[in-house]
Design a protein around this motif. Structure first.
Motif, PDB file in Angstrom:
ATOM      1  N   GLY A   1      27.230  43.852  42.987  1.00 14.42           N
ATOM      2  CA  GLY A   1      27.391  43.271  41.668  1.00 14.42           C
ATOM      3  C   GLY A   1      27.861  41.846  41.746  1.00 14.42           C
ATOM      4  N   LEU A   2      28.357  41.360  40.616  1.00 14.41           N
ATOM      5  CA  LEU A   2      28.833  39.986  40.501  1.00 14.41           C
ATOM      6  C   LEU A   2      30.353  39.988  40.459  1.00 14.41           C
ATOM      7  N   VAL A   3      30.968  39.129  41.250  1.00 14.16           N
ATOM      8  CA  VAL A   3      32.421  39.045  41.296  1.00 14.16           C
ATOM      9  C   VAL A   3      32.821  37.583  41.487  1.00 14.16           C
ATOM     10  N   GLN A   4      33.985  37.232  40.991  1.00 11.21           N
ATOM     11  CA  GLN A   4      34.466  35.865  41.135  1.00 11.21           C
ATOM     12  C   GLN A   4      35.059  35.641  42.533  1.00 11.21           C
ATOM     13  N   SER A   5      35.025  34.407  42.942  1.00 10.54           N
ATOM     14  CA  SER A   5      35.614  34.035  44.225  1.00 10.54           C
ATOM     15  C   SER A   5      37.085  34.467  44.275  1.00 10.54           C
ATOM     16  N   GLY A   6      37.466  35.065  45.392  1.00  2.94           N
ATOM     17  CA  GLY A   6      38.817  35.584  45.533  1.00  2.94           C
ATOM     18  C   GLY A   6      38.969  37.027  45.128  1.00  2.94           C
ATOM     19  N   GLY A   7      37.948  37.575  44.512  1.00  2.00           N
ATOM     20  CA  GLY A   7      37.995  38.952  44.038  1.00  2.00           C
ATOM     21  C   GLY A   7      37.614  39.953  45.101  1.00  2.00           C
TER      22      GLY A   7
ATOM     23  N   GLY B   1      18.842  51.084  54.827  1.00  2.00           N
ATOM     24  CA  GLY B   1      18.729  51.228  53.389  1.00  2.00           C
ATOM     25  C   GLY B   1      17.966  50.049  52.806  1.00  2.00           C
ATOM     26  N   ARG B   2      17.780  50.080  51.503  1.00  6.91           N
ATOM     27  CA  ARG B   2      17.016  49.022  50.834  1.00  6.91           C
ATOM     28  C   ARG B   2      17.887  47.843  50.422  1.00  6.91           C
ATOM     29  N   GLY B   3      19.181  48.007  50.464  1.00  4.00           N
ATOM     30  CA  GLY B   3      20.077  46.900  50.189  1.00  4.00           C
ATOM     31  C   GLY B   3      20.618  46.888  48.774  1.00  4.00           C
ATOM     32  N   THR B   4      21.744  46.218  48.631  1.00  2.88           N
ATOM     33  CA  THR B   4      22.365  46.023  47.321  1.00  2.88           C
ATOM     34  C   THR B   4      22.869  44.583  47.244  1.00  2.88           C
ATOM     35  N   GLN B   5      22.656  43.957  46.084  1.00  6.97           N
ATOM     36  CA  GLN B   5      22.989  42.537  45.938  1.00  6.97           C
ATOM     37  C   GLN B   5      24.471  42.361  45.638  1.00  6.97           C
ATOM     38  N   VAL B   6      25.087  41.438  46.354  1.00 11.81           N
ATOM     39  CA  VAL B   6      26.458  41.011  46.081  1.00 11.81           C
ATOM     40  C   VAL B   6      26.415  39.513  45.800  1.00 11.81           C
ATOM     41  N   THR B   7      26.945  39.142  44.644  1.00 11.33           N
ATOM     42  CA  THR B   7      26.972  37.736  44.260  1.00 11.33           C
ATOM     43  C   THR B   7      28.408  37.336  43.960  1.00 11.33           C
TER      44      THR B   7
ATOM     45  N   LEU C   1      35.395  43.796  45.968  1.00 12.71           N
ATOM     46  CA  LEU C   1      34.266  44.658  45.617  1.00 12.71           C
ATOM     47  C   LEU C   1      34.112  45.705  46.703  1.00 12.71           C
ATOM     48  N   GLY C   2      33.705  46.898  46.306  1.00 10.71           N
ATOM     49  CA  GLY C   2      33.481  47.957  47.274  1.00 10.71           C
ATOM     50  C   GLY C   2      32.032  48.396  47.282  1.00 10.71           C
ATOM     51  N   LEU C   3      31.481  48.570  48.469  1.00  8.01           N
ATOM     52  CA  LEU C   3      30.133  49.080  48.624  1.00  8.01           C
ATOM     53  C   LEU C   3      30.187  50.473  49.233  1.00  8.01           C
TER      54      LEU C   3
END
Length: 127
Positions: free
Chosen positions: A10-16, A118-124, A18-20
């Motif tokens: 997903g989309l997260v701000q710098s410094g934040g 896997g097919r991948g997941t987008q991290v922005t 995220l879990g995959l």
């Protein structure tokens, strides 16, 4: 045959943070070394992390060391990647991969060491 499905991007701000998650099918899951790779636009696929079948040995790419943590739950056939202090340069498609080699070794930083993807997941990560 091993099927891998990533989720949690997903989309997260710098410094934040995220879990995959990587969910697998296949009876031999617990025998496989599992890894995470990522690929940014216009760049080669990059090693992120790998974990041995027992889950007690890990290895990280230099760019994520100290910020990312890989783990696995063999009972649930899942692998996780906890990402903290995210930076814009972490933006990429993240892939999970499985290697039938039962021991984690230096070669697992290479994508050629993994047979299943896997097919991948987008991290922005926004600045």
């Amino acid at each position: 045959q091993v099927e891998l499905v990533e989720s949690g991007g997903g989309l997260v701000q710098s410094g934040g943070s995220l879990g995959l998650s990587c969910t697998t099918s296949g009876r031999s899951f617990r025998r496989y070394v599992l890894g995470w790779f990522r690929q940014a636009p216009g760049k080669e696929r990059e090693f992120v992390a790998a974990i041995n079948p027992q889950g007690d040995s890990t290895h990280y790419g230099d760019s994520v060391k100290g910020r990312f943590t890989v783990s696995r739950d063999n009972a649930k056939n899942t692998m996780a990647l906890d990402m903290n202090i995210l930076k814009p340069e972490d933006t990429a498609v993240y892939y999970c991969a499985a290697s039938s080699t039962p021991l984690l070794y230096s070669g697992h930083v290479k994508d050629s060491s993994y047979e299943y993807w896997g097919r991948g997941t987008q991290v922005t990560v926004s600045s």
